[in-house]
Design a protein around this motif. Structure first.
Motif, PDB file in Angstrom:
ATOM      1  N   SER A  28      -6.581  18.615  -3.656  1.00 45.04           N
ATOM      2  CA  SER A  28      -6.913  17.706  -4.744  1.00 45.04           C
ATOM      3  C   SER A  28      -7.796  16.573  -4.210  1.00 45.04           C
ATOM      4  CB  SER A  28      -5.631  17.123  -5.336  1.00 45.04           C
ATOM      5  OG  SER A  28      -5.937  16.160  -6.308  1.00 45.04           O
ATOM      6  N   ASN A  29      -8.968  16.399  -4.834  1.00 47.49           N
ATOM      7  CA  ASN A  29      -9.869  15.331  -4.416  1.00 47.49           C
ATOM      8  C   ASN A  29      -9.444  14.020  -5.069  1.00 47.49           C
ATOM      9  OD1 ASN A  29     -11.865  13.656  -3.569  1.00 47.49           O
ATOM     10  ND2 ASN A  29     -13.544  14.757  -4.533  1.00 47.49           N
ATOM     11  N   ASP A  30      -8.792  13.195  -4.289  1.00 44.25           N
ATOM     12  CA  ASP A  30      -8.361  11.891  -4.781  1.00 44.25           C
ATOM     13  C   ASP A  30      -9.330  10.770  -4.385  1.00 44.25           C
ATOM     14  OD1 ASP A  30      -7.540  12.372  -2.142  1.00 44.25           O
ATOM     15  OD2 ASP A  30      -5.846  10.999  -2.288  1.00 44.25           O
ATOM     16  N   TYR A  31     -10.522  11.151  -3.913  1.00 48.86           N
ATOM     17  CA  TYR A  31     -11.582  10.184  -3.620  1.00 48.86           C
ATOM     18  C   TYR A  31     -12.414   9.931  -4.873  1.00 48.86           C
ATOM     19  CZ  TYR A  31     -10.834  10.700   1.436  1.00 48.86           C
ATOM     20  OH  TYR A  31     -10.304  10.704   2.709  1.00 48.86           O
ATOM     21  N   LYS A  32     -13.229   8.866  -4.837  1.00 49.58           N
ATOM     22  CA  LYS A  32     -14.107   8.554  -5.967  1.00 49.58           C
ATOM     23  C   LYS A  32     -15.464   9.229  -5.826  1.00 49.58           C
ATOM     24  CE  LYS A  32     -11.762   4.308  -6.938  1.00 49.58           C
ATOM     25  NZ  LYS A  32     -11.753   3.123  -7.703  1.00 49.58           N
ATOM     26  N   ASP A  33     -15.677   9.931  -4.722  1.00 51.78           N
ATOM     27  CA  ASP A  33     -16.931  10.635  -4.458  1.00 51.78           C
ATOM     28  C   ASP A  33     -16.672  12.129  -4.310  1.00 51.78           C
ATOM     29  OD1 ASP A  33     -18.530   8.283  -4.338  1.00 51.78           O
ATOM     30  OD2 ASP A  33     -17.858   7.932  -2.268  1.00 51.78           O
ATOM     31  N   ASN A  54     -17.695  21.969  -2.844  1.00 48.32           N
ATOM     32  CA  ASN A  54     -17.762  20.536  -3.090  1.00 48.32           C
ATOM     33  C   ASN A  54     -16.838  20.244  -4.259  1.00 48.32           C
ATOM     34  OD1 ASN A  54     -19.643  19.889  -1.082  1.00 48.32           O
ATOM     35  ND2 ASN A  54     -21.323  20.530  -2.381  1.00 48.32           N
ATOM     36  N   LEU A  55     -15.894  19.359  -4.039  1.00 47.14           N
ATOM     37  CA  LEU A  55     -14.942  19.002  -5.092  1.00 47.14           C
ATOM     38  C   LEU A  55     -15.329  17.652  -5.677  1.00 47.14           C
ATOM     39  CD1 LEU A  55     -13.292  21.060  -3.273  1.00 47.14           C
ATOM     40  CD2 LEU A  55     -11.307  19.973  -4.243  1.00 47.14           C
ATOM     41  N   ALA A  56     -15.505  17.621  -6.972  1.00 47.81           N
ATOM     42  CA  ALA A  56     -15.780  16.371  -7.683  1.00 47.81           C
ATOM     43  C   ALA A  56     -14.505  15.525  -7.683  1.00 47.81           C
ATOM     44  CB  ALA A  56     -16.224  16.682  -9.111  1.00 47.81           C
ATOM     45  N   PRO A  57     -14.640  14.226  -7.942  1.00 49.00           N
ATOM     46  CA  PRO A  57     -13.438  13.397  -8.033  1.00 49.00           C
ATOM     47  C   PRO A  57     -12.443  13.976  -9.042  1.00 49.00           C
ATOM     48  CG  PRO A  57     -15.388  12.028  -8.020  1.00 49.00           C
ATOM     49  CD  PRO A  57     -15.864  13.455  -8.118  1.00 49.00           C
ATOM     50  N   ASN A  58     -11.185  13.967  -8.670  1.00 51.99           N
ATOM     51  CA  ASN A  58     -10.068  14.490  -9.473  1.00 51.99           C
ATOM     52  C   ASN A  58     -10.091  16.005  -9.660  1.00 51.99           C
ATOM     53  OD1 ASN A  58      -8.928  11.883  -9.928  1.00 51.99           O
ATOM     54  ND2 ASN A  58     -10.551  11.535 -11.419  1.00 51.99           N
ATOM     55  N   GLU A  59     -10.969  16.701  -8.983  1.00 53.76           N
ATOM     56  CA  GLU A  59     -11.005  18.167  -9.069  1.00 53.76           C
ATOM     57  C   GLU A  59      -9.974  18.754  -8.112  1.00 53.76           C
ATOM     58  OE1 GLU A  59     -14.120  21.928  -8.744  1.00 53.76           O
ATOM     59  OE2 GLU A  59     -14.829  19.918  -8.282  1.00 53.76           O
ATOM     60  N   ILE A  60      -9.404  19.875  -8.506  1.00 52.79           N
ATOM     61  CA  ILE A  60      -8.421  20.583  -7.689  1.00 52.79           C
ATOM     62  C   ILE A  60      -8.928  21.995  -7.427  1.00 52.79           C
ATOM     63  CG2 ILE A  60      -6.061  21.483  -7.600  1.00 52.79           C
ATOM     64  CD1 ILE A  60      -5.245  19.154  -9.405  1.00 52.79           C
ATOM     65  N   LYS A  61      -8.866  22.413  -6.181  1.00 59.75           N
ATOM     66  CA  LYS A  61      -9.248  23.767  -5.785  1.00 59.75           C
ATOM     67  C   LYS A  61      -7.990  24.470  -5.295  1.00 59.75           C
ATOM     68  CE  LYS A  61     -12.762  26.519  -4.938  1.00 59.75           C
ATOM     69  NZ  LYS A  61     -13.738  26.900  -5.895  1.00 59.75           N
ATOM     70  N   SER A  62      -7.681  25.633  -5.870  1.00 54.58           N
ATOM     71  CA  SER A  62      -6.438  26.338  -5.546  1.00 54.58           C
ATOM     72  C   SER A  62      -6.714  27.711  -4.958  1.00 54.58           C
ATOM     73  CB  SER A  62      -5.587  26.493  -6.807  1.00 54.58           C
ATOM     74  OG  SER A  62      -5.249  25.230  -7.313  1.00 54.58           O
TER      75      SER A  62
END
Length: 115
Positions: A28-33, A54-62
């Motif tokens: 889970s991308n918990d960064y703002k970038d 590349n994970l956008a902010p708040n994106e989750i990769k499973s």
């Protein structure tokens, strides 16, 4: 007849015990970038996979992976090394995580990863 049922139940038990269980792991991308995530994955059968995204902010990769899968989180140099077909294990680096049955539905916050 009872003997046949007993043998059949033993066979089914042995078959189900040897079946490969998968664990679901998420990042889970918990960064703002945007975060560049590079995973080098070794499944228990010895196959290597490289997953880069590349994970956008708040994106989750499973991912759904077998138990005992070794997961390496690669930096840019390690990613380039693996993309050339090289075995990252040969460098002596240890896996970030080896999946266990208890890791089912594990969520890793990207801010917790130290490279």
């Amino acid at each position: 007849m009872k003997i046949l049922a007993f043998i059949l139940s033993l066979f089914l038990f042995a078959f189900s015990a040897s079946a490969q269980e998968n664990s679901n792991i998420s990042f889970s991308n918990d960064y703002k970038d945007v975060y560049h995530l590079s995973l080098i994955i070794y499944t228990p059968d010895g196959k290597m996979q490289t997953r880069v995204s590349n994970l956008a902010p708040n994106e989750i990769k499973s991912y759904s992976l077998p138990v005992n899968t070794e997961i390496y989180i690669a930096d840019n140099k390690q990613e380039a090394f693996a993309m050339k077909g090289n075995d990252i294990k040969s460098t002596g680096v240890k896996p970030y995580l080896v999946l266990k049955e208890s890791d089912a539905k594990l969520v890793i916050q990207l801010s917790s990863i130290n490279l």
